[in-house]
Design an enzyme around this catalytic site. Sequence first.
Site, PDB file in Angstrom:
ATOM      1  N   GLY A  20       0.829  -1.241   0.090  1.00 29.16           N
ATOM      2  CA  GLY A  20       0.102  -0.046   0.004  1.00 29.16           C
ATOM      3  C   GLY A  20       0.873   1.205  -0.134  1.00 29.16           C
ATOM      4  O   GLY A  20       0.435   2.339  -0.716  1.00 29.16           O
ATOM      5  N   GLU A  21       1.826   1.350   0.610  1.00 30.43           N
ATOM      6  CA  GLU A  21       2.522   2.559   0.951  1.00 30.43           C
ATOM      7  C   GLU A  21       3.383   2.872  -0.573  1.00 30.43           C
ATOM      8  O   GLU A  21       3.564   4.053  -0.668  1.00 30.43           O
ATOM      9  CB  GLU A  21       3.902   2.326   1.964  1.00 30.43           C
ATOM     10  N   THR A  23       2.143   1.897  -3.769  1.00 29.47           N
ATOM     11  CA  THR A  23       1.612   2.050  -4.945  1.00 29.47           C
ATOM     12  C   THR A  23      -0.139   2.488  -4.705  1.00 29.47           C
ATOM     13  O   THR A  23      -0.798   2.524  -5.824  1.00 29.47           O
ATOM     14  CB  THR A  23       1.614   0.588  -5.781  1.00 29.47           C
ATOM     15  N   ARG A  24      -0.405   2.239  -3.586  1.00 24.39           N
ATOM     16  CA  ARG A  24      -2.053   2.430  -3.181  1.00 24.39           C
ATOM     17  C   ARG A  24      -2.596   3.669  -4.027  1.00 24.39           C
ATOM     18  O   ARG A  24      -3.649   3.627  -4.591  1.00 24.39           O
ATOM     19  CB  ARG A  24      -2.321   2.433  -1.907  1.00 24.39           C
ATOM     20  N   GLY A  52     -12.233  -4.503  12.156  1.00 29.14           N
ATOM     21  CA  GLY A  52     -12.105  -5.461  13.232  1.00 29.14           C
ATOM     22  C   GLY A  52     -11.848  -6.922  12.766  1.00 29.14           C
ATOM     23  O   GLY A  52     -11.831  -7.940  13.456  1.00 29.14           O
ATOM     24  N   GLU A  86       0.903 -13.218   2.087  1.00 30.52           N
ATOM     25  CA  GLU A  86       0.018 -13.123   0.927  1.00 30.52           C
ATOM     26  C   GLU A  86       0.444 -13.811  -0.426  1.00 30.52           C
ATOM     27  O   GLU A  86      -0.154 -14.624  -0.841  1.00 30.52           O
ATOM     28  CB  GLU A  86      -0.318 -11.798   0.645  1.00 30.52           C
TER      29      GLU A  86
END
Length: 161
Positions: A20-21, A23-24, A52, A86
Site C-alpha cells: 500500500g505505501e 502504490t495504493r 475488526g 499473502e
Amino acid sequence: MASSSSFPLMKYQVFLSFRGEDTRLNFTSHLLKALKATGMSVFFDEEKLERGEHILPALSQAIVASRLSIIVLSSDYASSKSCLAELSDIMDRRGSHGQIVLPIFYHVDPSHVRNFGGSFKTCFDGHESNKPLDEVKRWKAAFAEAGELKGLHIEGSKFDR
C-alpha cells in the site's frame, strides 16, 4: 458432466496484492479503476475488509475465492511480512489449484525479484534475523517463483501514474 461441488465458488475474478505505501495512491488505484471499468469483480483490501476482521485469514479466503491474482511487486513489497504471507498463499494456490498469477514488476528489475537483488536482499536479511527461518524460506521460495513468471515490467516514468 462435473457437479457444481467439484469447482469452488469464485467470488472474485481478481485478487490484487500490493504494498500500500508504495502504490495504493497511484498505480494500484488506476489499475483497480481500469479492472472495475471492464466489469471485473476485484478483491481490494480497503473495500472488502470489515473493521475488526482478522486480516490474514480474510486475505487467504479471498485468494482462494479468486480466479486470478495480480501481484504488484514494488521496491518495498518484500519489506512487508503480510505481503510476503499473502504472496506465499497465492503461489501455494497456483501450485495446488492452478490459479493464474500475473506479476507486475513496478519500478523493479524482474531479475532482482528472482535473485533477491537490490533492496530485496536487505529486506530478506532483515526477516531472517527476526522471523522463524522456515517461514522466511517459504516467503523466499514464493518470491523467487513469482520472479520467474512472465509478467509486465513497468520501468517507471512520470507517465505511468
